[in-house]
Design a protein around this motif. Structure first.
Motif, PDB file in Angstrom:
ATOM      1  N   PRO A  20     -25.421  74.708  77.728  1.00 35.78           N
ATOM      2  CA  PRO A  20     -25.368  75.038  79.153  1.00 35.78           C
ATOM      3  C   PRO A  20     -25.577  76.524  79.379  1.00 35.78           C
ATOM      4  CG  PRO A  20     -23.174  74.547  78.313  1.00 35.78           C
ATOM      5  CD  PRO A  20     -24.141  74.200  77.225  1.00 35.78           C
ATOM      6  N   ALA A  21     -26.183  76.850  80.531  1.00 30.96           N
ATOM      7  CA  ALA A  21     -26.435  78.250  80.871  1.00 30.96           C
ATOM      8  C   ALA A  21     -25.111  79.011  81.002  1.00 30.96           C
ATOM      9  CB  ALA A  21     -27.228  78.323  82.173  1.00 30.96           C
ATOM     10  N   HIS A  22     -24.097  78.311  81.537  1.00 33.86           N
ATOM     11  CA  HIS A  22     -22.782  78.930  81.681  1.00 33.86           C
ATOM     12  C   HIS A  22     -21.784  78.087  80.905  1.00 33.86           C
ATOM     13  CE1 HIS A  22     -24.588  81.408  84.803  1.00 33.86           C
ATOM     14  NE2 HIS A  22     -25.086  80.319  85.324  1.00 33.86           N
ATOM     15  N   PRO A  23     -21.171  78.646  79.838  1.00 32.50           N
ATOM     16  CA  PRO A  23     -20.244  77.859  79.024  1.00 32.50           C
ATOM     17  C   PRO A  23     -19.135  77.247  79.877  1.00 32.50           C
ATOM     18  CG  PRO A  23     -20.677  79.989  78.019  1.00 32.50           C
ATOM     19  CD  PRO A  23     -21.282  80.027  79.385  1.00 32.50           C
ATOM     20  N   ALA A  24     -18.702  76.054  79.473  1.00 37.25           N
ATOM     21  CA  ALA A  24     -17.694  75.340  80.246  1.00 37.25           C
ATOM     22  C   ALA A  24     -16.344  75.438  79.564  1.00 37.25           C
ATOM     23  CB  ALA A  24     -18.100  73.876  80.386  1.00 37.25           C
ATOM     24  N   SER A  25     -15.337  75.864  80.320  1.00 38.90           N
ATOM     25  CA  SER A  25     -13.978  75.846  79.790  1.00 38.90           C
ATOM     26  C   SER A  25     -13.400  74.447  80.013  1.00 38.90           C
ATOM     27  CB  SER A  25     -13.104  76.880  80.507  1.00 38.90           C
ATOM     28  OG  SER A  25     -12.915  76.478  81.862  1.00 38.90           O
TER      29      SER A  25
END
Lengths: 174, 195
Positions: free
Chosen positions: B12-17
């Motif tokens: 993903p372009a923005h890592p997921a917490s």
């Protein structure tokens, strides 16, 4: 709620099997709940219908109704166990399918062909278990047939059927 | 059912917490109606446009691939996306998140309206709901059968299997045995529609 003893493992068993029967998107919970809880007297059919109706009215997956079923069977513990069982088995299945996609696709495609009929047969058996004890009158039977037509042939959203039934039921209760 | 072809599944372009996964899918579970397909636009808006976790091609792939997961479609979709983002932990939290709003709402209804009240003061309501739910159940079965993409001959065979199953279940045959026999029989005799 039935006074018959019920182990939490029975709830886990029904939720796991119901989930696994959902291959292809079918609703495996209904026949499993009918067979294991309603037919055996552990859950009143009217309570199941109430929980199912609530699940239809709420946002998100309609399967949230199993929390109500779990509650009626074993209180808050039963509700938590029902939800957690589904979450765990779905997480395992999702991960398994994710890593095995290329190998599983042909198998799943082969199974999905008969699954519509297997699920259909299960659900019809369940529907009979719900409808027969009601001993519906001619008018009620016609209403039921109308709902079947709307859902099965006109792709009507069940939420409107439930709302209409709620409104009619409240009027008749007054 | 079309066989899904995995797209290039990029990170993903923005890592997921894990908390982000839980809140995102809880938001979807609390605000979407009409099942997975009905909510597809909202799903795209939340997971793709707002959070950048999956792109449009991946979303379409997961929407179709979710039907391969033996679970309700919406939960299967959440599970697969969650798995892609953060493995089994992400999968479990995504599924839990999408389910919990509905489960809590149903619980409230079950707790606030006791079986005694339902049976006595709202007896007619209970009956109309029971009739409606029985109709919905039969209608759901009908929709399953009508949507099956099989040949005409296979449909007739399938309906015969359905009838046999329904009779066996009503007569009290063990459910697992009925399912196993129906699946084995159906796998061999029911063929897809030739195009």
């Amino acid at each position: 709620m039935s006074g018959l003893p019920l182990g939490l493992w029975e709830i886990v068993y029904v939720m796991v099997l119901g989930s696994l029967l959902g291959v292809g998107g079918g609703n495996g919970f209904i026949p499993m709940i009918q067979n294991h809880f309603i037919a055996t007297g552990k859950l009143d059919a009217s309570l199941f219908s109430w929980a199912y109706a609530l699940g239809t009215l709420t946002p998100g997956p309609k399967v949230g109704f199993v929390a109500g079923v779990g509650y009626y069977l074993r209180g808050y513990t039963g509700a938590v166990v029902a939800v957690v069982s589904i979450v765990v088995i779905t997480a395992i299945a999702s991960g398994f399918v994710s890593v095995s996609m290329s190998r599983l696709s042909p198998i799943m495609k082969r199974i999905s062909l008969p699954s519509a009929f297997v699920i259909g047969g299960l659900i019809i058996g369940t529907g009979w278990g719900l409808a027969a004890p009601l001993h519906p009158s001619l008018l009620e039977g016609a209403a039921m047939a109308g709902v079947v037509y709307l859902i099965g042939w006109r792709d009507f959203d069940p939420v409107w059927v439930v709302l209409a039934a709620l409104a009619l039921g409240v009027l008749l209760s007054l | 059912m079309p066989q899904p072809n995995p797209p290039d599944l990029n990170p993903p372009a923005h890592p997921a917490s894990l908390l982000g996964i839980l809140t995102a899918f809880s938001f979807l579970g609390a605000t979407t109606f009409g099942g997975m397909w009905g909510a597809s636009r909202q799903i795209e808006r939340e997971l793709s446009e707002r959070r950048g976790w999956i792109d449009a091609e991946e979303m379409n792939f997961y929407l179709v691939a979710a039907t391969l997961v033996p679970a309700p479609k919406f939960m299967g979709f959440a599970g697969m996306v969650g798995y892609k983002l953060r493995g089994f932990a992400g999968s479990a939290l995504a599924i839990f998140g999408v389910l919990i709003p509905s489960a809590v709402a149903v619980m409230l209804g079950a707790v606030l309206v006791s079986p005694t009240v339902l049976a006595t003061e709202f007896g007619p309501l209970q009956r109309t709901l029971s009739i409606a739910v029985a109709g919905i159940v039969f209608g759901t079965a009908a929709r399953h059968l009508r949507n099956a993409k099989v040949s005409a001959t296979s449909r007739m065979i399938g309906l015969a299997i359905v009838l046999a199953m329904a009779v066996a279940i009503v007569m009290g045959a063990p459910l697992i045995l009925v399912i196993a026999i129906a699946f084995v029989l159906g796998t061999y005799v029911i063929k897809g529609k030739t195009t």
